[in-house]
Design a protein around this motif. Structure first.
Motif, PDB file in Angstrom:
ATOM      1  N   ALA A 115       0.790  -1.190  -0.061  1.00  0.00           N
ATOM      2  CA  ALA A 115       0.101   0.087   0.037  1.00  0.00           C
ATOM      3  C   ALA A 115       0.873   1.276  -0.125  1.00  0.00           C
ATOM      4  O   ALA A 115       0.553   2.195  -0.783  1.00  0.00           O
ATOM      5  N   THR A 119      -1.297  -1.389  17.275  1.00  0.00           N
ATOM      6  CA  THR A 119      -2.515  -1.282  16.328  1.00  0.00           C
ATOM      7  C   THR A 119      -3.547  -2.084  16.892  1.00  0.00           C
ATOM      8  O   THR A 119      -3.525  -3.197  17.088  1.00  0.00           O
ATOM      9  N   THR A 151      -9.235  -7.678   9.366  1.00  0.00           N
ATOM     10  CA  THR A 151      -8.013  -6.940   8.797  1.00  0.00           C
ATOM     11  C   THR A 151      -7.112  -7.689   7.736  1.00  0.00           C
ATOM     12  O   THR A 151      -6.542  -7.159   6.895  1.00  0.00           O
ATOM     13  N   LEU A 156      -2.035  -0.261   8.489  1.00  0.00           N
ATOM     14  CA  LEU A 156      -1.986   0.187   6.668  1.00  0.00           C
ATOM     15  C   LEU A 156      -2.368  -1.278   5.932  1.00  0.00           C
ATOM     16  O   LEU A 156      -1.841  -2.090   6.394  1.00  0.00           O
ATOM     17  N   GLN A 170      -5.059  -2.662   5.359  1.00  0.00           N
ATOM     18  CA  GLN A 170      -5.912  -3.712   5.745  1.00  0.00           C
ATOM     19  C   GLN A 170      -7.146  -4.307   4.844  1.00  0.00           C
ATOM     20  O   GLN A 170      -7.421  -3.434   3.843  1.00  0.00           O
ATOM     21  N   LYS A 171      -7.875  -5.211   4.873  1.00  0.00           N
ATOM     22  CA  LYS A 171      -8.675  -5.865   3.876  1.00  0.00           C
ATOM     23  C   LYS A 171      -9.710  -4.653   3.705  1.00  0.00           C
ATOM     24  O   LYS A 171     -10.425  -4.496   2.585  1.00  0.00           O
ATOM     25  N   LYS A 172     -10.201  -4.159   4.698  1.00  0.00           N
ATOM     26  CA  LYS A 172     -11.359  -3.486   4.723  1.00  0.00           C
ATOM     27  C   LYS A 172     -10.964  -2.050   5.445  1.00  0.00           C
ATOM     28  O   LYS A 172     -10.354  -2.095   6.537  1.00  0.00           O
ATOM     29  N   ARG A 173     -11.059  -0.968   4.809  1.00  0.00           N
ATOM     30  CA  ARG A 173     -10.729   0.391   5.452  1.00  0.00           C
ATOM     31  C   ARG A 173     -12.059   0.702   6.723  1.00  0.00           C
ATOM     32  O   ARG A 173     -13.054   0.686   6.409  1.00  0.00           O
ATOM     33  N   VAL A 174     -11.461   0.965   7.791  1.00  0.00           N
ATOM     34  CA  VAL A 174     -12.370   1.074   9.150  1.00  0.00           C
ATOM     35  C   VAL A 174     -11.740   2.380   9.643  1.00  0.00           C
ATOM     36  O   VAL A 174     -10.703   2.962   9.379  1.00  0.00           O
ATOM     37  N   ALA A 178     -10.098   5.341  11.620  1.00  0.00           N
ATOM     38  CA  ALA A 178      -9.060   5.187  12.454  1.00  0.00           C
ATOM     39  C   ALA A 178      -8.644   6.296  13.315  1.00  0.00           C
ATOM     40  O   ALA A 178      -9.130   7.455  12.760  1.00  0.00           O
ATOM     41  N   THR A 209      -3.953   6.654   6.573  1.00  0.00           N
ATOM     42  CA  THR A 209      -5.323   5.771   7.306  1.00  0.00           C
ATOM     43  C   THR A 209      -6.456   6.652   7.515  1.00  0.00           C
ATOM     44  O   THR A 209      -7.391   5.933   7.769  1.00  0.00           O
ATOM     45  N   GLY A 210      -6.568   7.995   7.229  1.00  0.00           N
ATOM     46  CA  GLY A 210      -7.642   8.503   7.101  1.00  0.00           C
ATOM     47  C   GLY A 210      -7.869   8.889   8.713  1.00  0.00           C
ATOM     48  O   GLY A 210      -9.020   9.406   9.077  1.00  0.00           O
TER      49      GLY A 210
END
Length: 160
Positions: free
Chosen positions: A10, A50, A96, A106, A108-112, A114, A148-149
């Motif tokens: 990523a 994390t 994740t 960073l 991860q399968k699905k963005r959640v 953060a 990561t937003g």
């Protein structure tokens, strides 16, 4: 150089500069983040753990120094929900795509959603898990937040 993980891939896709640090992972360590900081010879305040959490019943990630404890109350407030709780390890791995002890914020399968502890911003660079046990990624905390937003908020549990 370590083999690519979703986290390193990523960063490469984003053309983001980073450094990798490998160490001998101890699966029996009481506190994995502190063991990693000690193995790498760095200040535990710079090595971020994390933590996968459930905020209002939905997955989220809390990123905080390995020598600090996250306040679930502060996390819930930041997420604008009534309560937050630590996620079960099996659920964290499923969401994740990483194994516990190797969960990176960073790639991860699905963005959640953060949440990055504000204390991290005091450092020129921080380290986060690189997506496998024994691998850490070093980058600027502002870049970590951007990638990561993450909302940058006070997450530390106050003693007492």
């Amino acid at each position: 150089m370590a083999k690519g993980t979703p986290a390193t891939l990523a960063l490469e896709r984003a053309n983001e500069p980073f450094a990798l640090h490998e160490y001998d992972y101890d699966p029996d360590a009481d506190r994995i983040g502190l063991q990693a900081a000690e193995a790498l010879g760095i200040d535990p305040a710079r090595l971020l753990k994390t933590l996968m959490v459930e905020a209002g019943g939905k997955p989220a990630v809390a990123i905080i120094a390995s020598d600090r404890t996250v306040s679930l109350k502060k996390l819930a407030a930041a997420a604008k929900v009534k309560e937050a709780a630590m996620m079960a390890p099996a659920a964290a791995e499923r969401i994740t795509g990483y194994h516990v002890g190797g969960i990176s914020p960073l790639g991860q399968k699905k963005r959640v959603p953060a949440f990055l502890d504000a204390a991290a911003m005091a450092h020129a660079t921080v380290l986060v898990n690189g997506g496998r046990r024994g691998l850490q990624i070093e980058l600027a905390p502002a870049r970590l937040a951007a990638l990561t937003g993450a909302q940058v908020v006070d997450l530390e549990h106050a003693p007492g």
